[in-house]
Write a protein that holds these residues in place. Structure first.
Motif, mmCIF file in Angstrom:
data_model
loop_
_atom_site.group_PDB
_atom_site.id
_atom_site.type_symbol
_atom_site.label_atom_id
_atom_site.label_comp_id
_atom_site.label_asym_id
_atom_site.label_seq_id
_atom_site.Cartn_x
_atom_site.Cartn_y
_atom_site.Cartn_z
ATOM 1 N N GLY A 99 -21.321 -4.020 35.981
ATOM 2 C CA GLY A 99 -21.969 -3.967 36.486
ATOM 3 C C GLY A 99 -23.251 -4.036 35.678
ATOM 4 O O GLY A 99 -23.382 -4.040 33.788
ATOM 5 N N ALA A 141 -16.714 0.685 39.732
ATOM 6 C CA ALA A 141 -16.518 -0.272 38.921
ATOM 7 C C ALA A 141 -15.307 -0.142 38.586
ATOM 8 O O ALA A 141 -14.229 -1.909 39.390
ATOM 9 N N SER A 171 -14.222 -5.418 37.243
ATOM 10 C CA SER A 171 -15.684 -4.907 37.690
ATOM 11 C C SER A 171 -17.061 -5.246 36.883
ATOM 12 O O SER A 171 -16.600 -3.908 36.441
#
Length: 337
Positions: A62, A38, A60
């Motif tokens: 997750g 990420a 990013s």
């Protein structure tokens, strides 16, 4: 790089630049999403914005958990992410394991124009990058690895500029035809049959043979780090453009440079959606795809002949812009380990 952990769901978001007006990136969902990956994706997005001279940062997220017992994870994520979106701290797009519908509750507060097809805009920037690297696409041959990951759009984009797609690889294998493959038929077959569609288009070889396809251009997109130093050693193409971020490793870049292959920066080749995000509402789709291709092509034109290669040249360009508004450059460039 900061990691923000969620409290109502097993999820996190990596935010590259804390003081950015907005941070943008994909959300992936799987049994286990690693923070390292990420962080890499967030950094790639930061460089994409910087290459386009925008004072935004990459991010990013997750979500850990799939299957029984985690059905509500996407909705829980969206509910808790609402405050992050409202402040611009994290503006998400769907990645692996997520859909646009999962993020629909967040779109009203998102200041970007997200109406355009992001896969089409990414394909346009890939095609524009290859055209700038090769001088022209008309009459050129292209091989596409990772067809499942936007390959149909990339194929249509390069064919639309006069190229022939002569080799395609999926997780099921590789097929080639020196006279050119019917990309519309392949896109239709993939929609019906999945990766195994290539059985319908010729003799199938092992997928990794795509690296050595004798073409002018080669695109890679299957997964992070897929274009490693071993695959790079077989590359015969004149230029390589990844159609997804963090696909090329640092060792692969070194191998390609020694072979005088133009290794193009993924934070340029995949940056087409930025054009859509910044566009006025109602901009025609054809205009957006043309602008995405032109924007990527202009950057590749600028860095193509850099003595350190186009990828590092683009890194220097991005870092020069980051230096105009960041007191300290983020550590580490966007290349898969």
């Amino acid at each position: 790089m900061r990691i923000h952990k969620f409290s109502t769901v097993d999820a996190f978001v990596a935010i590259d630049l804390d003081d950015a007006e907005r941070s943008v990136g994909i959300v992936r969902r799987a049994r286990k999403i690693l923070q390292g990956g990420a962080k890499d994706l967030a950094r790639s997005q930061t460089y994409a914005f910087a290459a386009h001279e925008l004072e935004y940062g990459g991010a990013s997220a997750g979500i850990n958990g799939i299957g029984e017992g985690s059905e509500d994870a996407p909705s829980a994520f969206a509910a808790e992410a609402a405050d992050l979106v409202a402040t611009g701290t994290f503006l998400p797009d769907p990645g692996k394991g997520m859909t646009e519908a999962d993020l629909a509750p967040l779109r009203a507060a998102d200041p970007r124009n997200t109406a355009a097809d992001q896969a089409v805009l990414t394909a346009a920037s890939v095609a524009g990058s290859l055209e700038a690297a090769l001088g022209v696409l008309d009459g050129r041959t292209i091989a596409i690895e990772g067809f499942e990951n936007g390959g149909a759009e990339v194929a249509k984009a390069v064919v639309g500029r006069g190229a022939k797609v002569t080799a395609v690889a999926t997780s099921a294998g590789m097929v080639a035809n020196t006279y050119g493959l019917d990309v519309n038929a392949m896109a239709d077959a993939f929609g019906r049959m999945g990766p195994g569609f290539i059985d319908e288009f010729g003799d199938v070889k092992t997928a990794h043979f795509i690296a050595g396809a004798e073409t002018d251009g080669l695109t890679y997109a299957s997964k992070m780090g897929a274009l490693n130093h071993q695959a790079a050693g077989f590359v015969k193409a004149k230029a390589v453009a990844t159609a997804a971020p963090m696909v090329m490793t640092a060792k692969a870049l070194a191998v390609l440079r020694r072979a005088d292959v133009l290794a193009l920066p993924d934070f340029v080749t995949t940056a087409g959606p930025i054009v859509g995000w910044e566009a006025a509402g109602g901009t025609p789709a054809d205009a957006l795809t043309a602008q995405a291709a032109a924007a990527a092509g202009a950057i590749i034109d600028e860095v193509r002949d850099h003595p350190d290669g186009p990828l590092l040249g683009a890194c220097y360009k991005a870092e020069a812009f980051l230096g105009t508004w960041q007191e300290q450059l983020p550590f580490g460039r966007p290349l898969a380990p």
